[in-house]
Design a protein around this motif. Structure first.
Motif, short mmCIF file in Angstrom:
data_model
loop_
_atom_site.label_atom_id
_atom_site.label_comp_id
_atom_site.label_asym_id
_atom_site.label_seq_id
_atom_site.Cartn_x
_atom_site.Cartn_y
_atom_site.Cartn_z
N ALA A 58 48.05 -19.07 7.96
CA ALA A 58 47.98 -18.80 8.63
C ALA A 58 46.96 -19.22 10.05
O ALA A 58 47.28 -18.52 11.66
N GLN A 59 45.99 -19.81 10.44
CA GLN A 59 46.08 -20.54 11.64
C GLN A 59 47.30 -21.58 11.93
O GLN A 59 47.11 -21.32 13.25
N ALA A 60 47.89 -21.64 11.41
CA ALA A 60 49.01 -22.52 12.53
C ALA A 60 50.00 -21.53 12.99
O ALA A 60 50.27 -22.07 13.89
N LYS A 61 49.94 -20.53 12.53
CA LYS A 61 50.98 -19.40 13.36
C LYS A 61 50.09 -18.22 14.26
O LYS A 61 50.69 -17.96 15.35
N GLY A 62 48.96 -19.04 14.48
CA GLY A 62 47.44 -18.57 15.47
C GLY A 62 47.55 -17.40 14.93
O GLY A 62 46.60 -15.89 15.83
N ILE A 63 47.50 -16.88 13.28
CA ILE A 63 46.80 -15.10 13.04
C ILE A 63 45.28 -15.80 12.75
O ILE A 63 44.59 -14.52 13.21
N LEU A 64 44.95 -16.72 12.06
CA LEU A 64 43.60 -16.34 12.34
C LEU A 64 43.02 -17.74 13.06
O LEU A 64 43.59 -18.94 13.53
N HIS A 65 41.51 -17.84 13.69
CA HIS A 65 41.04 -19.44 14.51
C HIS A 65 40.66 -20.00 13.30
O HIS A 65 40.31 -19.68 12.93
N LYS A 66 40.32 -21.43 13.95
CA LYS A 66 40.44 -22.34 13.24
C LYS A 66 39.45 -22.53 13.09
O LYS A 66 38.10 -22.83 11.49
N ASN A 67 38.22 -21.84 12.91
CA ASN A 67 36.47 -21.62 12.36
C ASN A 67 36.40 -20.97 11.92
O ASN A 67 35.66 -21.41 10.72
N ASN A 68 37.66 -19.82 11.93
CA ASN A 68 37.07 -18.61 10.68
C ASN A 68 37.95 -19.77 9.29
O ASN A 68 37.15 -19.18 9.03
N VAL A 69 39.10 -19.92 9.62
CA VAL A 69 39.70 -20.68 8.26
C VAL A 69 38.29 -21.67 8.14
O VAL A 69 38.53 -21.60 7.11
N ALA A 70 37.97 -22.67 8.40
CA ALA A 70 37.18 -23.82 7.93
C ALA A 70 36.12 -22.46 7.15
O ALA A 70 35.79 -23.38 6.45
N ARG A 71 35.48 -22.22 8.02
CA ARG A 71 34.08 -21.53 7.59
C ARG A 71 34.88 -20.42 6.14
O ARG A 71 34.34 -20.44 5.21
N GLN A 72 36.10 -19.26 5.46
CA GLN A 72 36.19 -19.25 4.88
C GLN A 72 36.56 -20.28 3.28
O GLN A 72 36.56 -20.17 2.74
#
Length: 83
Positions: A58-72
């Protein structure tokens, strides 16, 4: 509805993109919920690996922000470690 031909095309592509993004976000949420639903550490670890793959994609495709992904990912890892 738009009168300009290019804007009509953009409306169609925006609808396609919206459908793709919303379904992908739903699959990410399902993968994350599977981690929390796991009762033992082994199944939670397998679910965590699956969720991490989905979140990275999702991060690679630009769907979610990298900080959001890191937090999850961090929250999921803390949950699995607490089991």
């Amino acid at each position: 509805m738009a009168n300009i031909k290019q804007q009509k095309k953009r409306i169609l592509t925006n609808e396609k993109r919206h459908a793709f993004v919303s379904s992908f976000k739903a699959s990410v949420k399902t993968a994350c919920k599977a981690v929390y639903a796991a009762n033992d550490k082994e199944t939670a670890t397998v679910a965590l690996n699956n969720a991490n793959k989905k979140l990275d994609k999702a991060q690679a495709k630009g769907i979610l922000h990298k900080n959001n992904v890191a937090r999850q990912k961090s929250a999921l890892a803390q949950h699995v470690n607490s089991l």
